[in-house]
Each structure stands twice: as structure tokens, then as C-alpha cells.
Scaffold this active site. Structure first.
Site, short mmCIF file in Angstrom:
data_model
loop_
_atom_site.label_atom_id
_atom_site.label_comp_id
_atom_site.label_asym_id
_atom_site.label_seq_id
_atom_site.Cartn_x
_atom_site.Cartn_y
_atom_site.Cartn_z
N HIS A 53 0.76 -1.43 -0.01
CA HIS A 53 -0.19 -0.04 -0.03
C HIS A 53 0.71 1.25 0.03
O HIS A 53 2.08 1.19 0.09
CB HIS A 53 -0.79 0.14 1.15
CG HIS A 53 -0.35 0.22 2.45
ND1 HIS A 53 0.37 -0.87 3.02
CD2 HIS A 53 -0.50 1.17 3.37
CE1 HIS A 53 0.92 -0.48 4.23
NE2 HIS A 53 0.17 0.71 4.52
N HIS A 55 1.42 3.81 2.01
CA HIS A 55 1.84 4.76 2.76
C HIS A 55 3.57 4.96 2.85
O HIS A 55 4.33 4.01 2.45
CB HIS A 55 1.58 4.05 4.37
CG HIS A 55 0.09 4.35 4.60
ND1 HIS A 55 -0.47 3.52 5.69
CD2 HIS A 55 -0.84 5.37 4.27
CE1 HIS A 55 -1.82 4.29 5.48
NE2 HIS A 55 -1.88 5.12 4.89
N ASP A 57 6.08 5.22 4.84
CA ASP A 57 6.74 3.96 5.87
C ASP A 57 6.96 2.72 4.98
O ASP A 57 7.55 1.95 5.48
CB ASP A 57 6.28 3.87 7.06
CG ASP A 57 4.93 3.54 7.50
OD1 ASP A 57 4.13 3.72 6.56
OD2 ASP A 57 4.87 2.48 8.41
N HIS A 58 6.02 2.58 3.83
CA HIS A 58 6.20 1.22 3.03
C HIS A 58 6.83 1.44 1.72
O HIS A 58 7.16 0.48 1.06
CB HIS A 58 4.59 0.83 2.84
CG HIS A 58 4.18 0.24 4.39
ND1 HIS A 58 4.02 -1.14 4.48
CD2 HIS A 58 3.68 0.91 5.27
CE1 HIS A 58 3.57 -1.10 5.75
NE2 HIS A 58 3.22 0.23 6.33
N HIS A 111 -7.38 -0.64 5.71
CA HIS A 111 -6.43 0.20 6.32
C HIS A 111 -6.12 1.28 5.28
O HIS A 111 -6.28 2.46 5.45
CB HIS A 111 -5.18 -0.53 6.47
CG HIS A 111 -3.77 0.24 6.80
ND1 HIS A 111 -3.75 0.86 8.09
CD2 HIS A 111 -2.67 0.51 6.22
CE1 HIS A 111 -2.66 1.53 8.20
NE2 HIS A 111 -2.08 1.28 6.96
N ASP A 132 -0.21 -3.69 6.48
CA ASP A 132 -0.79 -3.19 7.56
C ASP A 132 -2.21 -3.55 7.79
O ASP A 132 -3.10 -2.79 8.24
CB ASP A 132 -0.69 -1.59 7.47
CG ASP A 132 0.50 -1.10 8.03
OD1 ASP A 132 1.72 -1.85 8.14
OD2 ASP A 132 0.82 -0.02 7.90
N HIS A 170 4.96 -4.34 11.16
CA HIS A 170 5.09 -3.72 12.33
C HIS A 170 5.22 -4.40 13.37
O HIS A 170 4.59 -5.63 13.60
CB HIS A 170 3.88 -2.39 12.56
CG HIS A 170 4.03 -1.34 11.74
ND1 HIS A 170 4.92 -0.23 11.68
CD2 HIS A 170 3.38 -1.27 10.62
CE1 HIS A 170 4.49 0.59 10.81
NE2 HIS A 170 3.69 0.01 10.06
#
Ligand SMILES: [Zn+2]
Length: 258
Positions: A53, A55, A57-58, A111, A132, A170
Site C-alpha cells: 500500500h 503509505h 513508511d512502506h 487500512h 498493515d 510492524h
């Protein structure tokens, strides 16, 4: 095969999977530096990037990895993904030559709306890279999707084979298990797992991957049909909810405030 969670930021894991000839893929490289360091240290060659996805941090490390490695980037069709070469949707598959694996693509909104997961039965045990969506003893926050969408996504993931290794993105496990304990204080599987995972974290080890069959035992978000959990939700809500989507929504709201 080598399966390894590369720690990034404060609590992310960038999953790396490599065959015995040193061909590697990474999933959700939010940061390039720890990936490059791991590849160099273990003399691995990056062959593919998989993205669940959008985001930061990905996906934050994708462009820098592409500067150094000319590799395909597989990601969800419905989201903005840097460097994406293959846009994936429900029912698609990814066939890699090295490492030689075929992944099924599952659309798992909740998410984010375009979130996908990658499942392969070509590895023993089977592997699930779920970003996530599903966490050890928890699930992702509903940033874009509805409770009904997330519950449907989790139901699909929960139906995968028992021995599937869940590779989530995570290290939230202790907090998730403390929440599970708050919901069902008398649950033996939750209490035992929390004690084990506290020991794991105290020794500096990751708590992931986790076995799907164990998730079904102690992850409250996979247990919305269980009587003790329903009773706990209804006591908190001072209601008599029976609809599983409403139970799930109340459970997710509770976790958001935990
Ligand atoms: Zn996310």
C-alpha cells in the site's frame, strides 16, 4: 530460502526473502538504507520489490533502491506507488523467476482502499505478506476503509492455510496482546502468548512472523464470533450487538482509544 524482517524506523519491518543463489525480493521498503546494508552484508542481489500500500513508511525507499537496482516494482493498481512497473488487482498473480515463486494477489481494503496482500504456497510453509492489514494479535487502523471492508479482508486472510507464516509490517505485538488481554482477561491463549512475546522482545528478537493458526487463537480481530469477546464488547458498549460487523467496529474503536 532466507526469510528475514529488516527493522526500519521505530517499529517497521521490511521483509526480505532470498533463495539459495542469493536472489532476493523485498516487501514494502520504506527506507532504502537498511535494505542496501542487508543485501551487501549477505551478498544478495535484489530482483524484485513488492508493495502492499501507498503509505510513506512502506514506499519511501523505493526510488533510492531503483537508483541502485534495475528491478520490477509490483504494487496495487488503485494507489500511487513510486516506480511501479506492475499494477496489481484482485485475482492477479506475480510469477518471479528468481527467487522462483508465484504469489497470489488479494485485494484487502480497510487500512487503505487499494491495499493488497501477497500469498505464496510455493514456499513451505506458505507465506503471507499482508502489510498493515493483519498484525500479530491485531489489525491495521481504518484510515480509508470501512469496518465491513476490513472485516471481510481479515476473514479472507484468516481462511488461508493453518501453517501460513504471517509476515506483517510492524512490531506492535506486545501492545496488541495487552489490548487482547484487556478485552478477554481470562483467555489462556492470550495470556500465555503475551508472556512468551514479552520474553521474545526482552531478548531483542522480533515477534514475527507468526503462524496463522495461532492468530486465530489469540488475535481478537479474528475472533469476533467468539462469545467471551462479544460479551466484553457489549458490556463496554452497554448494548446487545449481534451483528459481527458492529462487533468488529466496536472492537476497532476500543483499540483506537487503548
Ligand atoms: Zn500503512
Amino acid at each position: 530460502m532466507l526469510l528475514h524482517p529488516i527493522p526500519a524506523f521505530s517499529d517497521n519491518y521490511i521483509w526480505l526473502l532470498a533463495d539459495d543463489n542469493g536472489n532476493a525480493l523485498v516487501v514494502d521498503p520504506g527506507d532504502a538504507a537498511p535494505v542496501s546494508a542487508f543485501l551487501a552484508e549477505h551478498r544478495l542481489t535484489l530482483r524484485a520489490i513488492l508493495i502492499t500500500h501507498h503509505h510513506p513508511d512502506h514506499v519511501g525507499g523505493v526510488n533510492r533502491l531503483l537508483d541502485e537496482h534495475d528491478v520490477p516494482v509490483y504494487g496495487p493498481a488503485d494507489e500511487q506507488i513510486p516506480g511501479r512497473t506492475h499494477a496489481l488487482a484482485e485475482g492477479d498473480s506475480v510469477q518471479l523467476d528468481a527467487p522462483a515463486l508465484r504469489f497470489d494477489v488479494l485485494h484487502v481494503p480497510g487500512h487503505t482502499l487499494g491495499h493488497i496482500a501477497f500469498f505464496t504456497g510455493d514456499h513451505a510453509p506458505p507465506l503471507l505478506f499482508c502489510g498493515d492489514t493483519l498484525f500479530a494479535a491485531g489489525c491495521g487502523r481504518l484510515f480509508e476503509g470501512t469496518p465491513a471492508q476490513m472485516l471481510a479482508s481479515l476473514d479472507r486472510l484468516s481462511a488461508l492455510p493453518d501453517q501460513t507464516l504471517v509476515c506483517c509490517a510492524h512490531e506492535y505485538t506486545l501492545n496488541n496482546l495487552r489490548f487482547a488481554q484487556a478485552v478477554t482477561p481470562d483467555d489462556t491463549s492470550v495470556n500465555q502468548r503475551l508472556a512468551q512475546m514479552m520474553h521474545t522482545r526482552a531478548s531483542g528478537q522480533p515477534t514475527v512472523p507468526v503462524v496463522l493458526a495461532e492468530e486465530r487463537q489469540s488475535n481478537p480481530f479474528l475472533r469476533v464470533d467468539d462469545r467471551p469477546l462479544r460479551d466484553a464488547i457489549n458490556a463496554r458498549e452497554q448494548a446487545a450487538l449481534t451483528d459481527r460487523t458492529e462487533i468488529f467496529a466496536a472492537l476497532r474503536r476500543w483499540k483506537d482509544q487503548f
